[in-house]
Scaffold this motif. Structure first.
Motif, short mmCIF file in Angstrom:
data_model
loop_
_atom_site.label_atom_id
_atom_site.label_comp_id
_atom_site.label_asym_id
_atom_site.label_seq_id
_atom_site.Cartn_x
_atom_site.Cartn_y
_atom_site.Cartn_z
N ARG A 12 0.84 -1.19 0.00
CA ARG A 12 0.00 0.00 0.00
C ARG A 12 0.88 1.25 0.00
O ARG A 12 1.77 1.39 0.86
CB ARG A 12 -0.92 0.02 1.22
N SER A 14 -0.71 4.51 -0.46
CA SER A 14 -1.51 5.64 0.02
C SER A 14 -2.79 5.12 0.65
O SER A 14 -3.24 4.01 0.33
CB SER A 14 -1.82 6.61 -1.12
N GLU A 37 4.67 4.89 -7.56
CA GLU A 37 4.97 5.94 -6.58
C GLU A 37 4.54 7.31 -7.09
O GLU A 37 4.00 8.13 -6.33
CB GLU A 37 6.47 5.91 -6.27
N SER A 40 0.76 7.57 -6.78
CA SER A 40 0.29 7.75 -5.40
C SER A 40 0.43 9.20 -4.96
O SER A 40 -0.33 9.66 -4.10
CB SER A 40 1.05 6.82 -4.46
N GLU A 41 1.38 9.93 -5.53
CA GLU A 41 1.57 11.34 -5.20
C GLU A 41 0.57 12.24 -5.92
O GLU A 41 0.23 13.32 -5.44
CB GLU A 41 2.99 11.76 -5.56
N ARG A 44 -5.04 11.75 -5.07
CA ARG A 44 -5.35 11.82 -3.64
C ARG A 44 -6.72 11.20 -3.36
O ARG A 44 -7.62 11.23 -4.19
CB ARG A 44 -5.34 13.29 -3.17
#
Length: 267
Positions: A12, A14, A37, A40-41, A44
């Motif tokens: 996981r 986020s 990655e 995930s940034e 949201r």
């Protein structure tokens, strides 16, 4: 599927428990961020999970078929509690066959979209090309390539043995025979990657196994694109700007993110 140790196939990145996003990608031999990655940034409020079979294949099991790897992904997703809403399954390059397998399993009980990013479908040339590339890291060699039609675990073991032999030969040629063990982790990583692309090569049913999942393909060469076992009218295709081979750029991550969450285009 069971395996020793605590290694899991799903990580996981986020928080969230609805509309999860699963991203099958690989850790390149660099410190650059992975596609999972980057997503995930950018996205949201949605749980983003990284699918990484290399860790599992670095354990005692040298080989696992794609259906078993996919089943492990689904089981871990349910254990994580992200069992509500629609699922997006992203597959990057040679991880695309696994993404299709995961999407197919999940589509039996919930709406699923598979997003394939510059998908590749491992074949004999792909597996042997990777094997030759890894061997080349230790110097020129004339090793006989393995028979890919043999038992997969035996194929992987033979490739690992060949890599180890090259490591020891290189160390001995430089008077460093006692330090050959320092390369053991690298050889295990190579072995795991080779085992995964071999599983992709062996899985001829990845395309048909997509079930009821919708499929969107992002490709920088759409004119030559195919999804094995699927008719051309059974998936959407969106052209990507040309990308440097083997790299994940912020621009690419942005395109993938807005494909998954169209509202990000105006955010």
């Amino acid at each position: 599927m069971t395996h020793s140790g605590d290694e899991r196939i799903l990580k996981r990145l986020s928080p969230g428990d609805t509309d999860p996003i699963l991203v099958a990608d690989f850790q390149a031999m660099s410190m650059s961020p992975r596609l999972s990655e980057m997503l995930s940034e950018r996205i949201r409020g949605r749980a983003v999970f990284q699918i990484d079979p290399i860790g599992v294949l670095s354990e005692d099991r040298r080989y696992l078929p794609l259906p078993e790897l996919a089943a492990a992904c689904v089981a871990e997703l349910l254990d994580a509690g992200a069992d509500h809403g629609q699922v997006q399954v992203v597959g990057h390059c040679s991880a695309s066959p696994l993404a299709l397998r995961v999407a197919g399993l999940l589509s039996a009980t919930r709406p699923v979209t598979a997003v394939l990013v510059n998908p590749t479908w491992p074949d004999d040339d792909h597996v042997m090309g990777k094997f030759s590339e890894f061997l080349g890291k230790f110097g020129p060699t004339t090793r006989t390539p393995p028979d890919l039609t043999a038992d997969p675990e035996l194929v992987v073991s033979r490739m690992e043995r060949t890599l180890l032999d090259e490591v020891h030969a290189l160390a001995a040629s430089r008077g460093l025979s006692g330090s050959a063990g320092a390369f053991s982790d690298l050889v295990v990583w190579y072995r795991a990657w080779l085992a995964f692309v071999l599983a992709g090569r062996n899985d001829t049913q990845a395309g048909p196994a997509v079930g009821r999942a919708a499929v969107t393909v992002l490709s920088d060469s759409p004119s030559t694109l195919t999804v094995p076992g699927r008719n051309e009218d059974s998936y959407l295709v969106r052209e990507l700007p040309a990308q440097p081979v083997g790299t994940v750029t912020p621009e690419l991550a942005e395109i993938v993110a807005t494909t998954i969450v169209p509202s990000l285009r105006t955010a």
